[in-house]
Scaffold this active site. Structure first.
Site, PDB file in Angstrom:
ATOM      1  N   ASN A   9       0.854  -1.190   0.000  1.00  0.00           N
ATOM      2  CA  ASN A   9       0.000   0.000   0.000  1.00  0.00           C
ATOM      3  C   ASN A   9       0.887   1.237   0.000  1.00  0.00           C
ATOM      4  OD1 ASN A   9      -1.956   1.944   0.362  1.00  0.00           O
ATOM      5  ND2 ASN A   9      -2.359   1.442   2.505  1.00  0.00           N
ATOM      6  N   LYS A  11       0.050   4.307  -0.346  1.00  0.00           N
ATOM      7  CA  LYS A  11      -0.578   5.492   0.252  1.00  0.00           C
ATOM      8  C   LYS A  11      -0.336   6.719  -0.637  1.00  0.00           C
ATOM      9  CE  LYS A  11      -0.197   3.320   4.767  1.00  0.00           C
ATOM     10  NZ  LYS A  11       0.041   3.464   6.210  1.00  0.00           N
ATOM     11  N   HIS A 102      -9.332   1.340   5.689  1.00  0.00           N
ATOM     12  CA  HIS A 102      -8.013   1.483   6.323  1.00  0.00           C
ATOM     13  C   HIS A 102      -8.134   2.439   7.502  1.00  0.00           C
ATOM     14  CE1 HIS A 102      -3.788   2.510   6.907  1.00  0.00           C
ATOM     15  NE2 HIS A 102      -3.485   1.432   6.230  1.00  0.00           N
ATOM     16  N   GLU A 174      -5.074  -4.679  11.324  1.00  0.00           N
ATOM     17  CA  GLU A 174      -4.017  -3.668  11.441  1.00  0.00           C
ATOM     18  C   GLU A 174      -4.202  -2.900  12.745  1.00  0.00           C
ATOM     19  OE1 GLU A 174      -4.452  -0.779   8.263  1.00  0.00           O
ATOM     20  OE2 GLU A 174      -6.420  -0.290   9.055  1.00  0.00           O
ATOM     21  N   SER A 219       3.695  -2.210  10.532  1.00  0.00           N
ATOM     22  CA  SER A 219       5.163  -2.150  10.642  1.00  0.00           C
ATOM     23  C   SER A 219       5.830  -3.476  10.304  1.00  0.00           C
ATOM     24  CB  SER A 219       5.576  -1.682  12.039  1.00  0.00           C
ATOM     25  OG  SER A 219       5.140  -0.361  12.276  1.00  0.00           O
TER      26      SER A 219
END
Length: 257
Positions: A9, A11, A102, A174, A219
């Site tokens: 991703n 972003k 998200h 997440e 992470s």
């Protein structure tokens, strides 16, 4: 053997030239290890900015090792929604997956479970697979409300799905406190939460819930990805910052193939 997923991703990062350079550098390296990729049923996916989807589609259209995801879509089919992108628009440029809910969109755009449920349905109706994200913040984790938060996000975001639609679904766990912070959830926490999510999916969809991929995001990097993907009910990774550097992303791929 269930497919594994590694989804980068990007972003709001990379200019068009940077994005193109990244893909052009990545493709021959993937071709060199394609047998290893196929042997573990690894699906590689890149989620760039909307404006980069078509140029990247042109680059990868003759390659089977990498697919496109979008970072979001609108909850309506079409209409007077300036600056928005519909599910049908994404499908028309060969997008296969759409990230829905998200944590950054839940936080900054105040997206609710009802809104996300509508997006999930639109993605499915357009023939793509939604990746519904869920995760608790640090306050919910510290007060022991983390499982309740996940339960409500999944129950609220997955509404009125047919068993056929469910088979196209992916879920990404997440923990908000681990996204972009460098603080990775312990393997114990990841296992606990992925097993809990699997229980919810089994409760809601029966044995089909056993086949819904559950990805971990928070992470991940080249050093920890192999251990994370070996965890119970962990079927892949939703990778943020570590996917931006092509060498690092390639190292992650090598470490799990």
């Amino acid at each position: 053997m269930m497919h594994k997923y590694l989804i980068g991703n990007w972003k709001m990062n990379k200019t068009l030239q940077e994005a193109m350079d990244c893909i052009q550098y990545l493709l021959p390296q993937l071709e060199a290890i394609k047998d290893a990729i196929h042997s573990i049923n690894l699906n590689l996916v890149i989620a760039p900015s909307f404006v980069h989807l078509w140029p990247i589609k042109e680059l990868i259209q003759h390659h089977t090792l990498i697919q496109l995801a979008a970072q979001n879509c609108h909850h309506e089919i079409q209409g007077a929604f300036t600056g928005e992108v519909s599910a049908a628009m994404l499908a028309s440029v060969d997008v296969k997956y759409v990230i829905i809910g998200h944590s950054e969109r839940r936080i900054y755009q105040k997206e609710t479970n009802d809104l996300l449920a509508s997006k999930v349905k639109k993605v499915l109706a357009a023939g793509m697979s939604p990746i519904l994200c869920c995760g608790e913040n640090i306050e919910q984790r510290n007060t022991g409300e983390h499982k309740t938060a996940i339960y409500h996000q999944l129950k609220g975001g997955l509404v009125d799905l047919t068993l056929q639609e469910v088979q196209k679904l992916l879920v990404a766990y997440e923990p908000v406190w681990a996204i972009g912070t460098g603080q990775v959830a312990s393997l114990e926490v990841i296992t606990e939460m992925h097993d809990f999510i699997r229980e919810i999916l089994l409760e809601q969809y029966g044995m089909i819930g056993e086949k819904i991929p559950i990805l971990y995001g928070g992470s991940c990097n080249a050093k920890n990805i192999a251990a994370i993907l070996n965890g119970s009910n962990v079927n892949g990774g939703l990778i943020g910052g570590a996917s931006l550097q092509v060498n690092h992303f390639m190292e992650m791929i090598n470490n799990i193939t």
